[in-house]
Design a protein around this motif. Structure first.
Motif, mmCIF file in Angstrom:
data_model
loop_
_atom_site.group_PDB
_atom_site.id
_atom_site.type_symbol
_atom_site.label_atom_id
_atom_site.label_comp_id
_atom_site.label_asym_id
_atom_site.label_seq_id
_atom_site.Cartn_x
_atom_site.Cartn_y
_atom_site.Cartn_z
ATOM 1 N N VAL A 391 0.835 -1.208 0.000
ATOM 2 C CA VAL A 391 0.000 0.000 0.000
ATOM 3 C C VAL A 391 0.866 1.253 0.000
ATOM 4 O O VAL A 391 0.605 2.221 -0.739
ATOM 5 C CB VAL A 391 -0.943 -0.021 1.212
ATOM 6 C CG1 VAL A 391 -1.710 1.294 1.332
ATOM 7 C CG2 VAL A 391 -1.920 -1.183 1.109
ATOM 8 N N LEU A 392 1.911 1.275 0.818
ATOM 9 C CA LEU A 392 2.794 2.440 0.850
ATOM 10 C C LEU A 392 3.515 2.617 -0.480
ATOM 11 O O LEU A 392 3.692 3.753 -0.955
ATOM 12 C CB LEU A 392 3.811 2.279 1.987
ATOM 13 C CG LEU A 392 3.222 2.270 3.403
ATOM 14 C CD1 LEU A 392 4.310 1.977 4.423
ATOM 15 C CD2 LEU A 392 2.552 3.597 3.717
ATOM 16 N N LEU A 393 3.934 1.511 -1.078
ATOM 17 C CA LEU A 393 4.596 1.614 -2.385
ATOM 18 C C LEU A 393 3.631 2.147 -3.445
ATOM 19 O O LEU A 393 4.008 2.948 -4.313
ATOM 20 C CB LEU A 393 5.128 0.239 -2.784
ATOM 21 C CG LEU A 393 5.968 0.180 -4.070
ATOM 22 C CD1 LEU A 393 7.204 1.040 -3.932
ATOM 23 C CD2 LEU A 393 6.351 -1.260 -4.387
ATOM 24 N N THR A 394 2.391 1.722 -3.380
ATOM 25 C CA THR A 394 1.390 2.231 -4.321
ATOM 26 C C THR A 394 1.182 3.727 -4.140
ATOM 27 O O THR A 394 1.063 4.484 -5.114
ATOM 28 C CB THR A 394 0.063 1.487 -4.121
ATOM 29 O OG1 THR A 394 0.283 0.080 -4.272
ATOM 30 C CG2 THR A 394 -0.983 1.951 -5.101
ATOM 31 N N ALA A 395 1.122 4.174 -2.878
ATOM 32 C CA ALA A 395 0.974 5.607 -2.629
ATOM 33 C C ALA A 395 2.165 6.389 -3.164
ATOM 34 O O ALA A 395 2.012 7.479 -3.729
ATOM 35 C CB ALA A 395 0.811 5.850 -1.132
ATOM 36 N N THR A 396 3.363 5.831 -3.016
ATOM 37 C CA THR A 396 4.548 6.503 -3.557
ATOM 38 C C THR A 396 4.466 6.622 -5.067
ATOM 39 O O THR A 396 4.732 7.688 -5.646
ATOM 40 C CB THR A 396 5.806 5.724 -3.154
ATOM 41 O OG1 THR A 396 5.844 5.586 -1.731
ATOM 42 C CG2 THR A 396 7.050 6.447 -3.617
ATOM 43 N N ALA A 397 4.080 5.527 -5.719
ATOM 44 C CA ALA A 397 3.970 5.562 -7.178
ATOM 45 C C ALA A 397 2.889 6.524 -7.642
ATOM 46 O O ALA A 397 2.998 7.120 -8.720
ATOM 47 C CB ALA A 397 3.679 4.151 -7.696
ATOM 48 N N ALA A 398 1.844 6.703 -6.847
ATOM 49 C CA ALA A 398 0.779 7.636 -7.236
ATOM 50 C C ALA A 398 1.190 9.089 -7.031
ATOM 51 O O ALA A 398 0.702 9.981 -7.731
ATOM 52 C CB ALA A 398 -0.489 7.335 -6.433
ATOM 53 N N LEU A 399 2.083 9.350 -6.081
ATOM 54 C CA LEU A 399 2.479 10.727 -5.774
ATOM 55 C C LEU A 399 3.601 11.238 -6.668
ATOM 56 O O LEU A 399 3.684 12.440 -6.931
ATOM 57 C CB LEU A 399 2.913 10.828 -4.307
ATOM 58 C CG LEU A 399 1.803 10.737 -3.270
ATOM 59 C CD1 LEU A 399 2.396 10.597 -1.873
ATOM 60 C CD2 LEU A 399 0.902 11.972 -3.330
ATOM 61 N N VAL A 400 4.459 10.358 -7.133
ATOM 62 C CA VAL A 400 5.624 10.807 -7.906
ATOM 63 C C VAL A 400 5.236 11.558 -9.169
ATOM 64 O O VAL A 400 5.828 12.596 -9.491
ATOM 65 C CB VAL A 400 6.538 9.603 -8.213
ATOM 66 C CG1 VAL A 400 7.590 9.971 -9.252
ATOM 67 C CG2 VAL A 400 7.227 9.135 -6.933
ATOM 68 N N PRO A 401 4.241 11.109 -9.960
ATOM 69 C CA PRO A 401 3.933 11.849 -11.188
ATOM 70 C C PRO A 401 3.327 13.234 -10.960
ATOM 71 O O PRO A 401 3.263 14.031 -11.900
ATOM 72 C CB PRO A 401 2.931 10.939 -11.909
ATOM 73 C CG PRO A 401 3.118 9.593 -11.305
ATOM 74 C CD PRO A 401 3.491 9.852 -9.888
ATOM 75 N N VAL A 402 2.861 13.526 -9.752
ATOM 76 C CA VAL A 402 2.248 14.824 -9.485
ATOM 77 C C VAL A 402 3.347 15.882 -9.411
ATOM 78 O O VAL A 402 4.221 15.822 -8.546
ATOM 79 C CB VAL A 402 1.440 14.788 -8.173
ATOM 80 C CG1 VAL A 402 0.784 16.137 -7.927
ATOM 81 C CG2 VAL A 402 0.390 13.690 -8.232
ATOM 82 N N ARG A 403 3.310 16.855 -10.304
ATOM 83 C CA ARG A 403 4.374 17.851 -10.397
ATOM 84 C C ARG A 403 4.080 19.011 -9.451
ATOM 85 O O ARG A 403 3.817 20.135 -9.856
ATOM 86 C CB ARG A 403 4.518 18.317 -11.839
ATOM 87 C CG ARG A 403 4.917 17.207 -12.787
ATOM 88 C CD ARG A 403 5.024 17.650 -14.227
ATOM 89 N NE ARG A 403 6.117 18.609 -14.413
ATOM 90 C CZ ARG A 403 5.963 19.872 -14.773
ATOM 91 N NH1 ARG A 403 4.739 20.348 -14.956
ATOM 92 N NH2 ARG A 403 6.990 20.663 -14.955
ATOM 93 N N ARG A 404 4.116 18.702 -8.172
ATOM 94 C CA ARG A 404 3.947 19.699 -7.125
ATOM 95 C C ARG A 404 4.954 19.413 -6.018
ATOM 96 O O ARG A 404 5.325 18.255 -5.767
ATOM 97 C CB ARG A 404 2.530 19.669 -6.544
ATOM 98 C CG ARG A 404 1.456 20.129 -7.513
ATOM 99 C CD ARG A 404 1.555 21.621 -7.794
ATOM 100 N NE ARG A 404 0.470 22.078 -8.642
ATOM 101 C CZ ARG A 404 0.508 22.114 -9.961
ATOM 102 N NH1 ARG A 404 1.604 21.697 -10.598
ATOM 103 N NH2 ARG A 404 -0.529 22.556 -10.662
ATOM 104 N N THR A 405 5.358 20.463 -5.333
ATOM 105 C CA THR A 405 6.372 20.306 -4.286
ATOM 106 C C THR A 405 5.861 19.423 -3.158
ATOM 107 O O THR A 405 6.561 18.530 -2.668
ATOM 108 C CB THR A 405 6.772 21.688 -3.748
ATOM 109 O OG1 THR A 405 7.260 22.486 -4.834
ATOM 110 C CG2 THR A 405 7.839 21.562 -2.690
ATOM 111 N N TRP A 406 4.613 19.669 -2.715
ATOM 112 C CA TRP A 406 4.087 18.881 -1.606
ATOM 113 C C TRP A 406 4.003 17.404 -1.966
ATOM 114 O O TRP A 406 4.214 16.529 -1.120
ATOM 115 C CB TRP A 406 2.710 19.404 -1.195
ATOM 116 C CG TRP A 406 1.658 19.263 -2.252
ATOM 117 C CD1 TRP A 406 1.285 20.183 -3.181
ATOM 118 C CD2 TRP A 406 0.841 18.112 -2.499
ATOM 119 N NE1 TRP A 406 0.300 19.702 -3.993
ATOM 120 C CE2 TRP A 406 -0.009 18.433 -3.594
ATOM 121 C CE3 TRP A 406 0.742 16.864 -1.907
ATOM 122 C CZ2 TRP A 406 -0.929 17.529 -4.103
ATOM 123 C CZ3 TRP A 406 -0.183 15.959 -2.415
ATOM 124 C CH2 TRP A 406 -1.007 16.294 -3.490
#
Length: 851
Positions: A391-406
């Motif tokens: 689940v944590l790895l999935t969240a990481t993969a979902a957040l990386v493409p978002v081009r925002r600092t946060w």
């Protein structure tokens, strides 16, 4: 060609323009005052002619007539309603069938027909009150009908039918009488009851009840979208929220217990919410969120019934991500925002579910019950599903493409938690845990020092704001808006059609001196902000992993030295290469790691605490030497303060042995003196050194069983007097009390007290001679403090020495002689009072002229 006037001519021109402006302003103010007088005169009505003395004046009403009328009508309607209820419930049984029917029919018909006549005469408020009474009477009629004629029928079924009839009747009545505002909203409220009550009466179960409530919500949605009166729409909106929430919560509950039949209810409810939101722009996002939640609950419930327990949360997370994928479609932006927010919320809940294994790795050793260096203990926390890292790895993969600092910072922290959760979730035992903690600390520290790879493709904050506002940001416009060179803020030149250029700094961003704060041009600051946020996120993760590594490293001696050594090198590297604010914290942590190594070494060697205190001084010595090399470097102060804290720790360890404590205090005083003597001005270090030396002397004297007070006071007095002499040389106007008072009082006061309890003659003699010398010096150099303090001490010593003889003389004299001598003395003083007063004033003036 531009002609510039000389300053004198331009000043004359400016003064002339200002004078013209003042004159024009005065004219306008006069005109304004005249216009105000005309308006005020027109607004004041002519005063009525008096009709004689004591003519009655028209009373002023306390409230507006409509308000008073509404209050009276409301009270009247309430009283009539109470009377009708009392009649129906109490007096109903004393009348026959005909009488009951006649009374109810007559009163209800009159109450419903009266508003027609009242509206024709323009009495709208009265018509509202009477109409409301008629609605209440209709409810009482329905109740009375059930009690008399239909007492054998089911109460819930009768209530469902009666509410449906009343809703239709009130709707028709309100439509027929358009001037009344109450009947139509009341009809909407009554319409909420028939279908749910019918489902309850039929004992159809919770699933059928959910469908009945959802159907009622659909009716409310239709009224909200297509009804004309605003009151009906508002009432329908409230009913839609209540009924829709009830139906969706029912579907959510059944998706856990019986998921397949609940899919239809959830899908229908979600579709209704989405349709209402689509047709109502103000709640489009909310409708999309409700629909997305219903979809996740429906799909997740079906997966829940088919998956093992440890895969339930990952299943819901997958459904949330599928809903969030709506963001890539061509649907309207509010709908996509609602779906994206719902998916992010589901993913966030999944991350919270998956975090306990990482927390267990960090906190397991903090609740240890075994001694230090006694080996791994029993884990304090239980087992966790092995799917948590997924689940944590999935969240990481979902957040990386978002081009925002946060998003990048969150991805970094979630990835860090993913690695930490592996040993606990996969049951790898104790051996890999310190290795994982050290590796995550090192990796996070690398990100803190070099975060440019994490934020390289992020847009500048200015571009982000344009994107949020819906503007198109052209390529290469990350630094748009930066002024050219030579402007007020000194930013770099931006070529026409290009971007600002500057040398790459530590974080891969344009940098200038002082890039961490003030002095950074706007174009550069836009690129520095994401890197700074990423650097701080990495540093925070490194610190947390380091704390966990230290705690788990205490299980064995070898791991303790390994962890502390690695952390010393790690934080020293961050202090040299990291972000400016983090460098100071890293330097302090490096000093703490060095201190831990020294403590671990002394414990491994079996040294007692007082010897450990001496070895701990190695750390302050190193920090003082490093501070001397750093000079005015920003890290100098944090390093030295950390070393001072270790010095205090050493003093605490040495308390059990006074001799060692004196040695530690003296060595700390030497270090403080070395700090104070550096080219930088460090007055505080000088005062600290003086205090430490005095404390070292006192502790040494106590350890040697020295009880003479002068041995404690003279080491304070002599340096204090030397400082006073230096102070008076730099500032001859300084007061003698400031320069010499503390030093003299530090010795004279304790010595005088000791002299009064000392039966020997040596101390009073030496103290008297010293006090006499101080008094003479004070008189010679016209210094007030030495004169007063020395004279007072000399007088007290003399009184102490003469006291026995005075007692003997007084004992040998007749008893009447002391009172007589006292009387003569008083007479003499009284006779020369004025002279003595003048002498006292002259003495005070002379003392006042002294410094």
């Amino acid at each position: 060609m531009e002609n510039v006037l000389p300053p004198a001519d331009e000043l004359v021109l400016v003064d002339r323009e200002l004078a013209q402006l003042d004159a024009r302003r005065s004219q306008l103010l006069a005109r304004r005052a005249w216009l105000l007088q005309l308006l005020q005169a027109a607004a004041v009505p002519a005063a009525p002619a008096p009709t004689g003395w004591g003519a009655p004046q028209r009373p002023v009403a306390d409230t507006a007539p409509p308000s008073a009328q509404n209050v009276l009508l409301t009270l009247g309607g309430v009283l009539l309603t109470i009377a009708a209820i009392a009649f129906t419930l109490v007096s109903w049984g004393s009348m026959g069938i005909g009488g009951r029917a006649a009374v109810l029919g007559l009163v209800t018909s009159a109450a419903l027909a009266a508003p027609v006549l009242l509206l024709r005469r323009g009495l709208a408020s009265t018509a509202e009150a009477v109409g409301a009474l008629g609605l209440v009477l209709m409810v009482l009629d329905a109740y009375a009908l059930h009690r008399v004629a239909l007492a054998g029928t089911d109460g819930v079924a009768y209530a469902a039918a009666a509410s449906a009839v009343l809703a239709g009747a009130w709707a028709a009545y309100g439509t027929a009488l358009g001037g009344l505002r109450i009947p139509l909203p009341v009809a909407v409220v009554a319409a909420q009851l028939p279908l749910p009550l019918a489902a309850v009466a039929a004992d159809a179960g919770g699933y059928a009840l959910g469908w009945a409530v959802l159907a009622t919500a659909a009716v409310d949605a239709a009224l909200l979208l297509w009804a004309r009166p605003a009151s009906v729409r508002a009432t329908a909106a409230v009913g839609l929220c209540v009924s829709g929430s009830w139906a969706l919560l029912t579907g959510g509950w059944f998706s856990v217990t019986d998921p397949v039949p609940a899919v239809g209810l959830l899908v229908a409810g979600g579709a209704l919410a989405l349709y209402v939101g689509w047709r109502t722009p103000a709640v489009t996002v909310l409708g999309a969120v409700v629909a997305a939640l219903a979809a996740v609950a429906a799909a997740g419930g079906v997966l829940r019934s088919a998956l093992p327990p440890e895969w339930v949360v990952p299943g819901y997370v997958a459904c949330g991500l599928a809903v969030a994928a709506v963001w890539r479609t061509a649907l309207p932006r509010p709908v996509r925002l609602g779906a994206l927010g719902t998916g992010a919320g589901v993913l966030g809940v999944g991350v919270l579910w998956a975090l306990p294994p990482a927390a267990a790795l960090l906190l397991d050793s903090a609740v240890r019950t075994t001694p230090v260096w006694s080996g791994p203990g029993t884990p304090a926390f239980g087992e966790y599903p092995a799917t948590a890292p997924l689940v944590l790895l999935t969240a990481t993969a979902a957040l990386v493409p978002v081009r925002r600092t946060w998003a990048r910072c969150a991805a970094l922290l979630v990835a860090w938690a993913t690695v930490l959760s592996l040993p606990v979730s996969l049951g790898l035992g104790h051996a890999p845990r310190p290795v994982v903690l050290l590796l995550t600390a090192v990796a996070a520290a690398v990100v803190a020092c070099r975060p440019q790879w994490l934020v390289r493709d992020l847009p500048a904050p200015a571009a982000v704001e344009h994107e949020r506002a819906g503007d198109d940001v052209p390529a290469g416009a990350d630094h748009a808006g930066a002024p050219e060179s030579g402007t007020a803020d000194g930013a770099a030149r931006v070529p026409e059609g290009g971007t600002a250029e500057a040398p790459a700094g530590v974080f891969g961003a344009p940098t200038w001196p002082g890039w961490g704060g003030a002095g950074v041009p706007a174009a550069a600051r836009a690129a520095v902000v994401p890197a700074t946020a990423a650097a701080w996120s990495g540093f925070a993760a490194a610190v947390v992993s380091s704390v966990g590594a230290v705690l788990i490293g205490l299980d064995t001696r070898a791991w303790t030295f390994t962890v502390l050594g690695v952390l010393l090198v790690l934080f020293a590297g961050v202090a040299a290469l990291g972000e400016r604010g983090a460098r100071a914290v890293a330097a302090c942590l490096a000093v703490a790691a060095a201190t831990g190594l020294v403590l671990a070494g002394t414990r491994a060697a079996g040294l007692p605490d007082h010897r450990t205190a001496v070895w701990l001084l190695v750390v302050p010595i190193a920090t003082v030497g490093l501070g001397a090399r750093l000079r005015r470097h920003p890290l100098m102060l944090p390093v030295e303060l950390s070393g001072a804290a270790v010095g205090l720790l050493a003093i605490g360890f040495a308390f059990e042995r006074p001799a060692t404590l004196a040695l530690v205090l003296a060595l700390c005083g030497v270090l403080a003196t070395a700090t104070a003597l550096r080219p930088e001005s460090r007055r505080a270090a000088g005062w600290v050194a003086a205090v430490l030396f005095v404390l070292a002397t006192w502790v040494r004297l106590v350890a040697s069983d020295v009880t003479t007070p002068e041995a404690y006071t003279l080491p304070v007095t002599l340096p204090a007097l030397a400082l006073g002499v230096l102070r008076r040389r730099r500032d001859p106007e300084a007061s003698s009390w400031t320069a010499y008072g503390p030093g003299l009082a530090a010795t004279l006061v304790p010595s005088v007290i000791a002299a009064w309890t000392d039966p020997d003659w040596v101390r009073p003699l030496v103290l008297g001679l010293g006090a006499l010398a101080v008094t003479l010096l004070g008189g010679r150099y016209r210094l007030q403090a030495p004169l007063v303090l020395g004279g007072a001490a000399l007088a007290l010593v003399a009184l102490h020495e003469l006291a026995p003889y005075v007692v003997q003389v007084v004992g040998a004299l007749p008893r009447w002689l002391p009172p007589a001598l006292a009387g003569l003395l008083l007479l003499a003083v009284g006779a020369t009072y004025e002279q003595r007063l003048r002498d006292a004033r002259r003495l005070r003036e002379r003392l006042g002229r002294m410094r």
